[in-house]
Design an enzyme around this catalytic site. Structure first.
Site, PDB file in Angstrom:
ATOM      1  N   GLY A   1      -6.034   5.078  11.972  1.00  0.00           N
ATOM      2  CA  GLY A   1      -6.280   5.642  13.295  1.00  0.00           C
ATOM      3  C   GLY A   1      -5.321   6.749  13.693  1.00  0.00           C
ATOM      4  CB  SER A   2      -4.415   7.708  17.132  1.00  0.00           C
ATOM      5  OG  SER A   2      -3.339   8.328  17.773  1.00  0.00           O
ATOM      6  CB  SER A   3      -0.827  11.170  14.938  1.00  0.00           C
ATOM      7  OG  SER A   3      -1.197  11.808  16.142  1.00  0.00           O
TER       8      SER A   3
END
Lengths: 144, 424
Positions: A71-73
């Site tokens: 998923g997201s950073s």
């Protein structure tokens, strides 16, 4: 535990330190990767992703055994907040190295190992007692 | 890890306490990865702004404490100096001009303004967008960067041929103060060859179709590197921006190769290098339809909210939306928010596009988006968006139903007050 069962079986695995330290706690096993931003509640230290096998389960104080991050950073930032909120796992064991999991483990500051010489998803079950000696790269599993 | 003399001096405190803490984090992070060394970077894109409720408590102490804790992983509060290399702020949670429309607490909006002054004084460029490459931060082929934001990372690696991993808040903070990042993963040329082949056997033409192909790709390759054959359209920045954002949402794709389109591999042979070329995954009309259907997470057609501009819109997209809305009126039960970087908004203002969108009843927003801010208009139950990425994230984040379609479908539905889109 029934009389028929043998005394706890102990398994030792060798791997590589990701973050140093030593901790012993109950295992929580996920065969699915876990998200940071949008995937966990950092106040409770629990997985909130819909349809995830650990949805609603808290990893706080557990030895979290999982493939790694997705998923997201914002991954590391959310696990960082878990540490600040006192809801981080006691230790982490993962199998797939990425920048997200490496940085997340570093800022969680919990003993973490990877590259173990056995299939952790075969050998470790939720509820087993697991000692992670990350400096030595040794994981000791006491079957429940 | 091997350090140069300069890096060793930074770690030992010879270049100040902040650089020492930053190097300490980079060494811990590099060793965790198994990196052998660091690499120089002069291009950092990170998240430094204090604009979320959970940061407020830390910020009440000081903004140095916010940076020390959340961007350097330092228990001690360090006085943060000017950054060492060019650094920009990515998307934030609050639009400085439209925070009331967003429903943001004015005290948080004020904290963001104070935070921006603090960051600007230290040389952090307040681009405040998920698309720094649209507003002047355009790395060149081979340039080592330290970027966050999955849709920006995949664009920089693939379309521009720059080299960056997906970094985080702490590693970009440390990179900004030292000009260093671990040499690992996509910084190394040997890790940039394709592992999957996707054969396109159906038309991929407009932006929505490119988004759907990206969404398919993420499911097909997860975090690995695909190469493509059979593409017949010459894509623009806008199409590749949507393609990459979608692939980084359904999977974790950080790099792809399209021979003839992206710069790093002119042929499939070059894309695969020493890797064996696998059997192709076919993307045909059936796969397109199935993927398009997978993006529909709604059943009610009565539409409360239309979100455009994820990743943030280019000026070309702003012009198109203005053209579609010119002389029209958005339905009184439906809200339309259009998101674009503030630098592009200025051009949209001058060109009259903002006025047309506002006259139709829409709102032009900058600096943020609903998934990041977690703010949608009050009472929203059903949304529509032209972004596969937003269609992937927003229904789960805001607990709403979500439709996906082309920009024309979205604008026409906003005017009608009901979802008119069809799966293509």
């Amino acid at each position: 535990m029934s009389e028929a069962q043998a005394k706890p079986r102990v398994i030792t695995l060798k791997g590589r330190k990701v973050v140093g330290g030593k901790a012993t706690a109950e295992a929580l096993v996920s065969t699915q990767t876990i998200s940071g931003w949008g995937g966990i509640n950092e106040r409770e230290g629990s997985v909130i992703e819909l349809h995830h096998q650990l949805n609603g389960v808290s990893f706080a104080g557990k030895v979290l055994v999982f493939p790694g991050a997705k998923g997201s950073s914002g991954w590391s930032a959310y696990w960082h907040m878990c540490r600040l909120n006192g809801t981080a796992p006691a230790a982490m064991i993962f199998t797939r190295m990425t920048t997200k999991i490496a940085l997340g483990a570093v800022v969680s500051r919990v003993p973490t190992v990877t590259d173990l010489d056995g299939d952790v998803f075969e050998l470790i079950e939720t509820g087993d007692l697991v000692e992670v000696d990350a400096d030595a790269g040794v994981v000791t599993i006491t079957k429940r | 890890m091997r350090l140069t003399d300069h890096e060793r001096a930074m770690l030992d405190g010879g270049h100040g306490e902040a650089a020492a803490r930053a190097m300490d984090l980079l060494v811990r992070y590099g060793e965790a990865l198994g990196a052998e060394r660091l690499v120089e970077t002069r291009n950092v894109a990170g998240a430094f702004n204090a604009s979320t409720p959970s940061v407020r408590e830390i910020a009440e102490d000081s903004l140095d404490r916010v940076f020390s804790e959340l961007n350097l992983d330092s228990d001690d509060v360090i006085e943060i100096p000017h950054v060492a290399v060019p650094t920009c702020q990515l998307i934030t949670g609050i639009d400085n001009d439209n925070f009331a429309t967003q429903g943001v607490d004015p005290e948080l909006a004020d904290l963001q303004l104070r935070s921006e002054q603090y960051l600007g004084k230290r040389g952090i460029n307040l681009m405040c967008t998920c698309t720094p490459y649209q507003v002047g931060n355009v790395p060149v082929m081979g340039e080592h960067c330290a970027w966050m934001e999955s849709s920006a990372v995949i664009y920089a690696n693939s379309v521009l041929g720059a080299r960056t991993n997906v970094e985080g808040k702490e590693s970009t903070g440390a990179a900004a103060l030292t000009g260093r990042i671990p040499y690992w993963g996509l910084h190394c040329p040997e890790n940039r060859f394709a592992q999957h082949l996707i054969r396109v056997e159906t038309e991929v033409g407009d932006m929505a179709e490119w988004g759907v192909l990206g969404y398919f790709t993420g499911f097909a390759v997860e975090e690995e590197i695909p190469a493509f054959e059979g593409l017949t359209d010459q894509p623009s920045l806008v199409k590749l921006k949507h393609f990459g954002a979608a692939a980084a949402s359904s999977g974790g794709v950080e790099l792809y190769h399209m021979p003839g389109i992206t710069p790093e591999a002119a042929s499939l042979d070059a894309a695969f290098g020493p890797n064996a070329r696998p059997e192709p995954a076919v993307y045909g009309a059936a796969e397109r339809r199935r993927t398009w259907e997978r993006l529909q997470n709604a059943s009610d057609r009565k539409l409360d909210f239309v979100m455009l501009g994820c990743p943030h819109n280019s000026i070309e997209q702003m012009a198109l939306i203005a053209e579609l809305l010119d002389g029209k009126r958005i339905h009184s039960d439906t809200e339309l928010w259009v998101h674009t970087p503030s630098a592009i908004r200025q051009v949209a203002d001058r060109s009259g596009y903002t006025a047309i969108i506002e006259a139709a009843g829409g709102v032009v927003m900058s600096d943020t988006c609903p998934s990041i801010s977690r703010k949608v208009p009050a009472g929203t139950r059903v949304i529509a968006t032209d972004s596969a990425k937003q269609a992937h994230y927003l229904p789960a984040i805001a607990k709403v139903q979500g439709w996906f379609g082309s920009v024309e479908q979205c604008v026409n539905s906003a005017i009608a007050g009901e979802w008119l889109g069809v799966v293509q």
